[in-house]
Design an enzyme around this catalytic site. Structure first.
Site, PDB file in Angstrom:
ATOM      1  N   CYS A 155       0.728  -1.395  -0.214  1.00  0.00           N
ATOM      2  CA  CYS A 155      -0.030  -0.064  -0.099  1.00  0.00           C
ATOM      3  C   CYS A 155       0.863   1.256   0.135  1.00  0.00           C
ATOM      4  O   CYS A 155       0.461   2.121  -0.440  1.00  0.00           O
ATOM      5  CB  CYS A 155      -0.969  -0.048   1.227  1.00  0.00           C
ATOM      6  SG  CYS A 155      -0.202  -0.590   2.768  1.00  0.00           S
ATOM      7  N   HIS A 252      -2.579   6.699   4.100  1.00  0.00           N
ATOM      8  CA  HIS A 252      -1.115   6.650   4.349  1.00  0.00           C
ATOM      9  C   HIS A 252      -0.416   8.016   3.543  1.00  0.00           C
ATOM     10  O   HIS A 252      -0.687   8.231   2.590  1.00  0.00           O
ATOM     11  CB  HIS A 252      -0.413   5.527   3.536  1.00  0.00           C
ATOM     12  CG  HIS A 252      -0.628   4.086   3.933  1.00  0.00           C
ATOM     13  ND1 HIS A 252      -1.337   4.080   5.277  1.00  0.00           N
ATOM     14  CD2 HIS A 252      -0.186   2.773   3.573  1.00  0.00           C
ATOM     15  CE1 HIS A 252      -1.399   2.754   5.462  1.00  0.00           C
ATOM     16  NE2 HIS A 252      -0.842   2.049   4.722  1.00  0.00           N
TER      17      HIS A 252
END
Length: 360
Positions: A155, A252
C-alpha cells in the site's frame, strides 16, 4: 478470452477480512463484475457471509452478499468464476493462490507472496500496465492455458510510485529517494494494532515494510527483458524508507525527498507534470480508473488523510507541499488511500485492464 464488455463472475478469497470486505464494497458498485463466490478459512466455510464476518467498512454490507454461503478456498469449489481476487493473508496465500493458478484461474492478488517473481507483474494499474507482457511467459513456464497471476504492490509503495513514475517519464532518471511514511491502522488489518500501542502514540516500526518499499519501487519503475519474458528492476535509483504507524483509520501519508540524475526541473514544472500525468487504464476507459491520477494540492497544509483520502473515489494520489530541497532536489508530501488504490482498488483496476486487453 472474453469480450471486454461482458460482465465477469468474480470470486473473493479472504472475503471476511478487511481487504476482502473492501473488495466486496468496490465490486458491488462495479458494473464489470458480478460477485459469484466468496472464499475464506475453514472456520468461516459453510456459514452465510453475514454470519462469518465482523463487518468493518463504513459502507453497509451489500444485500447481495449477506446470504451467500462462504466456501473453503478450494479451486474445485469455484467453477463458473472468470476472475479471482485474493485478499488472503500472506501466511496462507502462497499455496492457495498457486492452486487456483494451476486450475487455470486468473488471480489478482493483494498478497506479497508472488510480487517479486520475475515473471509475475507487480502492477500499480495507473503506473506499469506494460508489465502484463510477461503473462505469456508466465503461462508457458507453468504450463497454463488461461490462468495467470498479477499482484498489486504494498500500500505504501503504491502511493510513492505514482508521482515517481510521472516525474521519471517527463524528466528522466531518478537518482535517490528518501521516504518517511505515516501509515494508518487499517493497513494492519483487523484486529490490527492494539489500542494501548497506537492511541496517544506513534509506532516507529512496521515489520517488513521498509525493505518491501525499497525493492518494489525498483521493480515497478523498471522495464522488461528484451524478450519480454521477465521484469527487469530499475537500476540507478536508490530508495531509503522509514515506516511509522499512526492513529489514523484510513490513508497513508508519505514525506518524500527526491534527487534527479540530471538537472532538476523547476517546482512549477513538477506541478504541471503531476497534473498532466495520465495512464493507459484511463485511456481505455476502465471503470475504476480515476479521472485525475494525481491531484496537486496548492493549500500549504494539504494533503491530510481525513480530507483527501477519497480523491478520485480513493483511486487518486494527492501530492502537496512541493518545494525545493536543500539536500536533494525537491521534496513533497503525498497521500494514498491504502485500502482502495493501495489494495483492493488496484486489484480490481488490474482486472478491468486485463479484460480490456483480452487477457480474460
Amino acid at each position: 478470452m472474453s469480450s471486454p464488455d461482458r460482465v465477469l463472475n468474480a470470486a473473493v478469497l479472504g472475503a471476511t477480512g478487511t481487504v476482502g470486505q473492501r473488495f466486496i464494497v468496490l465490486l458491488s458498485q462495479n458494473p464489470m463484475f458480478r460477485i459469484h463466490s466468496l472464499g475464506a478459512s475453514e472456520r468461516s466455510a459453510g456459514k452465510t457471509y453475514r454470519q462469518a464476518t465482523k463487518w468493518k467498512m463504513s459502507d453497509l454490507m451489500p444485500e447481495s452478499v449477506k446470504d451467500t454461503v462462504v466456501k473453503p478456498c478450494d479451486p474445485s469449489q469455484f467453477s463458473g468464476c472468470d476472475v479471482v481476487f485474493s485478499g488472503l493473508d500472506a501466511s496462507v496465500a502462497g499455496d492457495i493462490e498457486k492452486a487456483f493458478i494451476e486450475h487455470d484461474f486468473a488471480v489478482f492478488s493483494n498478497s506479497k507472496n508472488y510480487r517479486m517473481f520475475d515473471d509475475v507483474p507487480l502492477c500499480v494499474p495507473v503506473v506499469n500496465t506494460d508489465h502484463y507482457a510477461v503473462i505469456e511467459s508466465q503461462r508457458q513456464k507453468r504450463g497454463l492455458k488461461k490462468g495467470f497471476i498479477v499482484t498489486n504492490a504494498n500500500c505504501s509503495t503504491t502511493g510513492l510510485v505514482v508521482p515517481l513514475k510521472a516525474l521519471q517519464d517527463k524528466f528522466g532518471p531518478l537518482k535517490r529517494a528518501i521516504v518517511t511514511t505515516l501509515q494508518s491502522v487499517s493497513g494492519a488489518g483487523y484486529p490490527g494494532v492494539a489500542s494501548l500501542d497506537i492511541l496517544d502514540n506513534v509506532v516507529p516500526l512496521i515489520g517488513g515494510e521498509e525493505p518491501k518499499m525499497e525493492s518494489e519501487v525498483l521493480k515497478i519503475l523498471g522495464g522488461l527483458t528484451p524478450d519480454q519474458s521477465a521484469c527487469a528492476p530499475l537500476e540507478g535509483l536508490k530508495v531509503s524508507a522509514t515506516c511509522n504507524r499512526v492513529a489514523v483509520i484510513d490513508g497513508h501519508t508519505e514525506c518524500v525527498n527526491l534527487e534527479f540524475a540530471g538537472a532538476p526541473p523547476s517546482i512549477e514544472e513538477v506541478k504541471q507534470c503531476l497534473r498532466e500525468y495520465t495512464c493507459e487504464a484511463q485511456q481505455l476507459g476502465c471503470f475504476s480508473a480515476p479521472e485525475q491520477a494525481i491531484y496537486v494540492a496548492e493549500e500549504e497544509d494539504r494533503p491530510q488523510p481525513r480530507l483527501d483520502r477519497n480523491a478520485g473515489n480513493g483511486m487518486s494520489v494527492t501530492v502537496g507541499r512541493i518545494r525545493e530541497c536543500p539536500v536533494f532536489h525537491i521534496r513533497f508530501t503525498l497521500l494514498v488511500h491504502n485500502t482502495v488504490l493501495g489494495a483492493a482498488g488496484s486489484s480490481i483496476l488490474n482486472a478491468e485492464y486485463a479484460a480490456k486487453k483480452g487477457f480474460l
